[in-house]
Design a protein around this motif. Structure first.
Motif, short mmCIF file in Angstrom:
data_model
loop_
_atom_site.label_atom_id
_atom_site.label_comp_id
_atom_site.label_asym_id
_atom_site.label_seq_id
_atom_site.Cartn_x
_atom_site.Cartn_y
_atom_site.Cartn_z
N PHE A 236 -4.88 1.91 8.82
CA PHE A 236 -3.95 0.96 8.48
C PHE A 236 -3.31 0.09 9.83
N THR A 237 -3.43 0.77 10.61
CA THR A 237 -3.14 0.13 12.04
C THR A 237 -4.36 -1.33 12.17
N SER A 238 -5.62 -0.90 12.09
CA SER A 238 -6.55 -1.80 11.95
C SER A 238 -6.35 -3.15 11.05
N VAL A 239 -5.81 -2.41 9.99
CA VAL A 239 -5.73 -3.62 8.73
C VAL A 239 -4.60 -4.42 9.20
N ALA A 258 -11.08 -16.65 10.13
CA ALA A 258 -9.97 -15.96 9.22
C ALA A 258 -10.77 -15.22 8.42
N ARG A 259 -11.81 -15.70 7.78
CA ARG A 259 -12.56 -15.22 6.73
C ARG A 259 -13.40 -13.86 7.43
N GLU A 260 -13.82 -14.05 8.49
CA GLU A 260 -14.41 -12.80 9.13
C GLU A 260 -13.28 -11.64 9.26
N ARG A 261 -12.28 -12.06 9.80
CA ARG A 261 -11.20 -11.14 9.81
C ARG A 261 -10.76 -10.45 8.57
N LEU A 262 -10.79 -11.15 7.41
CA LEU A 262 -10.40 -10.65 6.17
C LEU A 262 -11.68 -9.85 5.55
N ALA A 263 -12.75 -10.05 5.77
CA ALA A 263 -14.01 -9.33 5.65
C ALA A 263 -13.72 -7.98 6.20
N LEU A 264 -13.23 -8.12 7.61
CA LEU A 264 -13.18 -6.86 8.44
C LEU A 264 -11.96 -5.88 7.72
N VAL A 265 -10.90 -6.69 7.19
CA VAL A 265 -9.95 -6.10 6.64
C VAL A 265 -10.35 -5.48 5.32
N GLU A 266 -11.19 -6.03 4.52
CA GLU A 266 -11.67 -5.26 3.19
C GLU A 266 -12.37 -4.16 3.45
N LEU A 338 -10.64 6.57 20.80
CA LEU A 338 -10.90 5.20 20.69
C LEU A 338 -9.68 4.50 20.22
N ALA A 339 -8.83 5.35 19.30
CA ALA A 339 -7.55 4.60 18.93
C ALA A 339 -6.42 4.72 20.33
N ASN A 340 -6.58 5.59 20.88
CA ASN A 340 -5.80 5.33 22.26
C ASN A 340 -6.14 4.38 23.17
N VAL A 341 -7.50 4.20 23.14
CA VAL A 341 -8.10 3.01 23.81
C VAL A 341 -7.51 1.72 23.33
N ARG A 342 -7.40 1.72 21.98
CA ARG A 342 -6.91 0.37 21.41
C ARG A 342 -5.39 -0.05 21.88
N ARG A 343 -4.76 1.26 21.74
CA ARG A 343 -3.23 1.15 21.76
C ARG A 343 -2.89 0.77 23.38
#
Length: 450
Positions: A236-239, A258-266, A338-343
């Motif tokens: 959900f954080t990624s979304v 934006a379309r690429e981002r939405l594809a990643l969201v999906e 990896l989540a800690n790297v992101r944050r």
């Protein structure tokens, strides 16, 4: 119940009614047993009455004898029967005094009255709770019976010769009654103790079962919380981040981005849905259901790169002997790192490596803790800002340590020269591992503080 050593019941112990119930647990309920006492008593009384009716007892003697038997019967129904169930000692002793007196009256009329001794001797030990009272009542009953048998109604006196004849007989009867009563009292005392032990054992088992249930519920709650943290929460954080980036792309008129981002969201939402279904079904993580651990790490690294733009190098060597539970531990550890790297890290590059550890004796202390020195090592290293002063471990890293420790492994988090953070996860494996594959010589590492 009656104590074998003559001591009064302990004031801190169970009440008489509770004692009767506990003793009865050895061979059935007390109420059921008392019903058999009732039947035996009624049979003896009826047989005694019939014996008197069919004997040579006539006139006043018969009337007096039957009246005395009737009084015993009424007394039992009024006091004795109730005392047998409630263990009320006042009612019990009132009935016993009446029963002894009436028995002596019947014996004084005819020797057939001695049939009642079978019932009265037994009831003394059954109804009274105190040893010395039982002994005294038995002695009174035996001595009174001897005198009643030696009593001559025609002269109104006790014949010395008759008394000398009946006294030994009643002495034998008294000795038998005392011996049987003491043995029964001892047996009941042991039954009481056994019943108490059974009660205590059952209570302990119930408490232990409750504790185990609570511990299981708590452990399952913690497991589900950790699984949600490692999968759904991160997804959900990624979304959210991707949706925000897509909004920014739309604001700057970049529909393709934006379309690429939405594809990643999906894609991320679908992965989260699969993880949620696996979590509900208590199955293996979705990435491990469709491939190996190495393939799951590759998909994790690619998605991390797509979502954050941070390059991830993956180095995976074959590791034999990993169970599905150990694969889950390693995958979740990589996700958390990896989540800690992101944050926290603001890294430009990350290296994820998986391979056999250093065999026992070839490395520093703490290496190669598995059977035959076989271990598997997962490392996540970033080139970010590193561990700052006063960094406190959060829920994610604590959960990683607990998960790894439950599998017999260790987690080490430390900075690397030149900045960055290294997360080192080492698990013992049941079989020998191949020689370690070369891992990158210089790699920075992840900041694990969630």
């Amino acid at each position: 119940m009656t104590t074998a050593d003559g001591d009064a019941p302990d004031e801190a112990g169970p009440a008489p009614a509770a004692q009767a119930t506990q003793a009865a647990q050895i061979d059935g309920t007390w109420e059921r047993d008392v019903r058999w006492w009732d039947v035996a008593f009624y049979v003896i009384v009826v047989l005694s009455a019939l014996a008197l009716l069919t004997a040579d007892v006539r006139g006043t003697a018969l009337v007096v004898s039957l009246a005395a038997v009737g009084v015993i019967l009424v007394g039992y129904v009024g006091w004795g029967r109730r005392a047998a169930r409630t263990r009320n000692q006042v009612a019990a002793h009132v009935y016993l005094v009446v029963a002894i007196a009436c028995t002596l009256v019947v014996v004084g009329q005819d020797a057939l009255g001695t049939l009642l001794l079978f019932a009265v001797f037994t009831q003394i030990w059954m109804l009274s709770e105190h040893l010395w009272t039982q002994v005294v009542l038995c002695v009174v009953l035996a001595a009174g019976t001897a005198l009643a048998l030696a009593f001559d109604p025609s002269t109104g006196r006790v014949g010395a010769a008759d008394l000398a004849s009946t006294a030994p007989q009643m002495g034998v009867a008294l000795a038998f009654a005392l011996s049987l009563g003491l043995w029964t009292a001892h047996t009941m005392r042991q039954a009481e103790r056994h019943a108490r032990l059974v009660d205590e054992l059952r209570a302990t088992q119930a408490e232990l079962a409750r504790s185990h249930h609570e511990a299981g519920v708590l452990a399952e709650r913690e497991r589900v919380a950790q699984e949600i943290h490692d999968t759904l929460a991160q997804g959900f954080t990624s979304v959210v981040m991707l949706a925000q980036a897509a909004s920014a792309d739309l604001d700057r008129s970049a529909p393709d981005a934006a379309r690429e981002r939405l594809a990643l969201v999906e894609s991320t939402a679908r992965d989260n849905l699969a993880e949620a279904r696996a979590l509900v079904a208590a199955a293996a993580p979705a990435p491990l259901q469709v491939g190996t651990l190495g393939q799951a790490l590759r998909r994790l690294a690619d998605r991390f790169t797509d979502e954050t733009g941070t390059h991830v190098d993956l180095v995976v060597a074959d590791v034999l002997g990993l169970s599905s539970a150990e694969e889950v531990v390693l995958l979740r550890s990589a996700q958390e790192a990896l989540a800690n790297v992101r944050r926290h890290a603001a890294a430009r590059a990350v290296v994820v490596s998986l391979g056999p550890g250093i065999p026992a004796g070839d490395g520093p202390p703490g290496s190669g803790d598995g059977p035959d020195g076989a271990t598997v090592v997962l490392e996540v290293v970033d080139d970010g800002r590193g561990l700052g002063p006063g960094v406190v471990e959060g829920f994610g890293l604590r959960g990683m340590r607990e998960r790894v420790a439950a599998s017999g492994g260790e987690v080490a988090v430390h900075g690397t020269p030149g900045g960055g953070t290294r997360v080192h996860v080492e698990l013992p494996v049941p079989g020998p591992s191949p020689a370690p594959a070369a891992s990158p010589a210089t790699t920075p590492a992840p900041r694990s503080t969630s």
